[in-house]
Write an enzyme that holds these catalytic residues in place. Sequence first.
Site, PDB file in Angstrom:
ATOM      1  CG  ASP A  25       4.696  -2.216   6.484  1.00 42.99           C
ATOM      2  OD1 ASP A  25       3.519  -2.622   6.353  1.00 42.99           O
ATOM      3  OD2 ASP A  25       5.120  -1.638   7.505  1.00 42.99           O
ATOM      4  CB  VAL A  26       5.021   0.534   0.486  1.00 41.06           C
ATOM      5  CG1 VAL A  26       4.821   1.833   1.264  1.00 41.06           C
ATOM      6  CG2 VAL A  26       5.516   0.782  -0.913  1.00 41.06           C
TER       7      VAL A  26
ATOM      8  CG  PHE B  60      -2.027  -0.994   1.114  1.00 42.93           C
ATOM      9  CD1 PHE B  60      -1.778  -2.349   1.232  1.00 42.93           C
ATOM     10  CD2 PHE B  60      -3.321  -0.567   0.842  1.00 42.93           C
ATOM     11  CE1 PHE B  60      -2.797  -3.277   1.090  1.00 42.93           C
ATOM     12  CE2 PHE B  60      -4.350  -1.489   0.707  1.00 42.93           C
ATOM     13  CZ  PHE B  60      -4.089  -2.840   0.821  1.00 42.93           C
TER      14      PHE B  60
ATOM     15  N   GLY C 119      -0.759   8.503   0.169  1.00 36.61           N
ATOM     16  CA  GLY C 119      -0.173   9.774   0.631  1.00 36.61           C
ATOM     17  C   GLY C 119       1.319   9.792   0.358  1.00 36.61           C
TER      18      GLY C 119
ATOM     19  N   PRO D 247      11.860  -7.870  14.303  1.00 37.71           N
ATOM     20  CG  PRO D 247      12.841  -6.340  12.872  1.00 37.71           C
ATOM     21  CD  PRO D 247      11.596  -7.136  13.065  1.00 37.71           C
ATOM     22  N   GLY D 248      12.416  -6.268  16.455  1.00 36.72           N
ATOM     23  CA  GLY D 248      12.566  -5.437  17.648  1.00 36.72           C
ATOM     24  C   GLY D 248      12.422  -6.175  18.965  1.00 36.72           C
ATOM     25  CE1 TYR D 249       8.921  -4.409  21.265  1.00 38.84           C
ATOM     26  CE2 TYR D 249       8.479  -4.791  18.928  1.00 38.84           C
ATOM     27  CZ  TYR D 249       8.467  -3.956  20.029  1.00 38.84           C
ATOM     28  OH  TYR D 249       7.996  -2.689  19.907  1.00 38.84           O
TER      29      TYR D 249
ATOM     30  CD  GLU E 137       3.304  -5.012  14.552  1.00 36.52           C
ATOM     31  OE1 GLU E 137       4.002  -5.065  13.527  1.00 36.52           O
ATOM     32  OE2 GLU E 137       3.594  -4.334  15.550  1.00 36.52           O
TER      33      GLU E 137
HETATM   34  N1  UDP Z   1       0.756   3.371   4.707  1.00 36.74           N
HETATM   35  C1  UDP Z   1       0.553   4.231   3.641  1.00 36.74           C
HETATM   36  N2  UDP Z   1       0.404   5.578   3.885  1.00 36.74           N
HETATM   37  C2  UDP Z   1       0.454   6.093   5.146  1.00 36.74           C
HETATM   38  C3  UDP Z   1       0.670   5.214   6.219  1.00 36.74           C
HETATM   39  C4  UDP Z   1       0.822   3.854   5.973  1.00 36.74           C
HETATM   40  O1  UDP Z   1       0.520   3.812   2.500  1.00 36.74           O
HETATM   41  O2  UDP Z   1       0.329   7.321   5.297  1.00 36.74           O
HETATM   42  C5  UDP Z   1       0.908   1.928   4.445  1.00 36.74           C
HETATM   43  C6  UDP Z   1       2.297   1.605   3.932  1.00 36.74           C
HETATM   44  O3  UDP Z   1       2.237   0.480   3.083  1.00 36.74           O
HETATM   45  C7  UDP Z   1       3.020   1.246   5.204  1.00 36.74           C
HETATM   46  C8  UDP Z   1       1.927   0.493   5.953  1.00 36.74           C
HETATM   47  O4  UDP Z   1       0.722   1.201   5.627  1.00 36.74           O
HETATM   48  O5  UDP Z   1       4.157   0.468   4.935  1.00 36.74           O
HETATM   49  C9  UDP Z   1       2.110   0.446   7.478  1.00 36.74           C
HETATM   50  O6  UDP Z   1       2.385   1.694   8.000  1.00 36.74           O
HETATM   51  P1  UDP Z   1       3.812   2.021   8.668  1.00 36.74           P
HETATM   52  O7  UDP Z   1       4.887   1.474   7.808  1.00 36.74           O
HETATM   53  O8  UDP Z   1       3.855   3.481   8.954  1.00 36.74           O
HETATM   54  O9  UDP Z   1       3.691   1.178   9.999  1.00 36.74           O
HETATM   55  P2  UDP Z   1       4.922   0.615  10.885  1.00 36.74           P
HETATM   56  O10 UDP Z   1       5.809  -0.187   9.976  1.00 36.74           O
HETATM   57  O11 UDP Z   1       5.618   1.801  11.440  1.00 36.74           O
HETATM   58  O12 UDP Z   1       4.250  -0.238  11.912  1.00 36.74           O
HETATM   59 MN    MN Z   2       6.414  -0.062   7.950  1.00 35.58          MN
END
Ligand code: UDP
Ligand code: MN
Length: 341
Positions: free
Chosen positions: A204-205, A114, A117, A227-229, A296
Amino acid sequence: MLLNRNVLTGILLIFLLMGVLYYSNYLTYSFMSVEQEELTADSRHVEVHFQSHELHMVAPDHLKYDQPSIVSGRNDVVTVTPWLAPVVWEGTFNPVLLDSIYKLQNITVAATAFAVGKYVMFLKDFLETAEQHFFVGFRVHMYVFTDQPDSVPQIKMSADRQLTVLPVPSSKRWQEISARRLELIQKLIEEKLRNNSDYIFCLDVDSKVHGRWGAESLGGLIAVIHPGYYRDNRKKFPYERRPESRAYIATGEGDFYYCGGAFGGLLQEVHQLAKICCANFEADAKEGTEAAWQEESHLNRYMWINKPSKVLSPEYLRQNFYSQKPGGSHHQVLWSCQELC
Ligand code: UDP
Ligand code: MN
């Protein structure tokens, strides 16, 4: 006379007993024959169809590879969970052998990301590094959900790989984007993937694929250890701790802390995960509850009840705390296995 009456009663009782015995026998037989008839009738009409190749791993004839050993190998890490699912660490598998087995199965691997924004800025690195390291040599179909289809970079892809861009509405709250992911993944599987993919990974993108991510990661339900825990006591895991949430895991419970930014497996497994987590998320929302780490948290609860059939070690994910993403938190990097150990 008295004797005669007693004999008569005795004979009558014996007949009665025989009658009861006969009838109960008859019942058993008639039930059995109904069941058998139904089974036979069914098998005439229903085609037996096993959906997964998982249990049958055929290697190509005369493939050359190193001799496997069960007495030497990695001894610095645990390579199997208490429910006997493999934990995939570098050095525990033979990539040549695994690729050969899964190539014969002619599989297609789908991956979703995803980019809503500001997150479209991560697409270039994500797609380019996936092209270099993610299931190289396999049929791969990337699906990018974005509110800015025109900003999706043109990446040179090899002939067996393709990219589909799916438009989604913009959203300001990142929690909302995260929440809608599972719903859209569920719909994607139902509407587009059912007949043309075997496996799916949801990533995650804000990630880069740093090293090989291939057939060793395939299985029914796949989770990646955060990897954090991974060295922490489970008391410290950031599970949802409020019993009113459907993502609740009590202190002293749980297995590992899994990452919400990478999971996957067979289509039907990931479909069920998305459906259940999404339903729980929405039911929580109706009651005004949002789990600590949104999807999560729900994923962790799901994976605790529905044990993953293969677990990818934290080698598969690395947090790079030096590169900050727009939202201010860390930038995750999928990485090559050698770096951790
Ligand atoms: N994401 C997005 N736009 C945003 C926030 C999140 O497209 O403004 C998508 C994106 O793929 C991102 C995922 O949702 O990798 C999870 O969010 P984020 O990576 O911020 O979460 P974290 O890895 O910090 O838990
Ligand atoms: Mn992420």
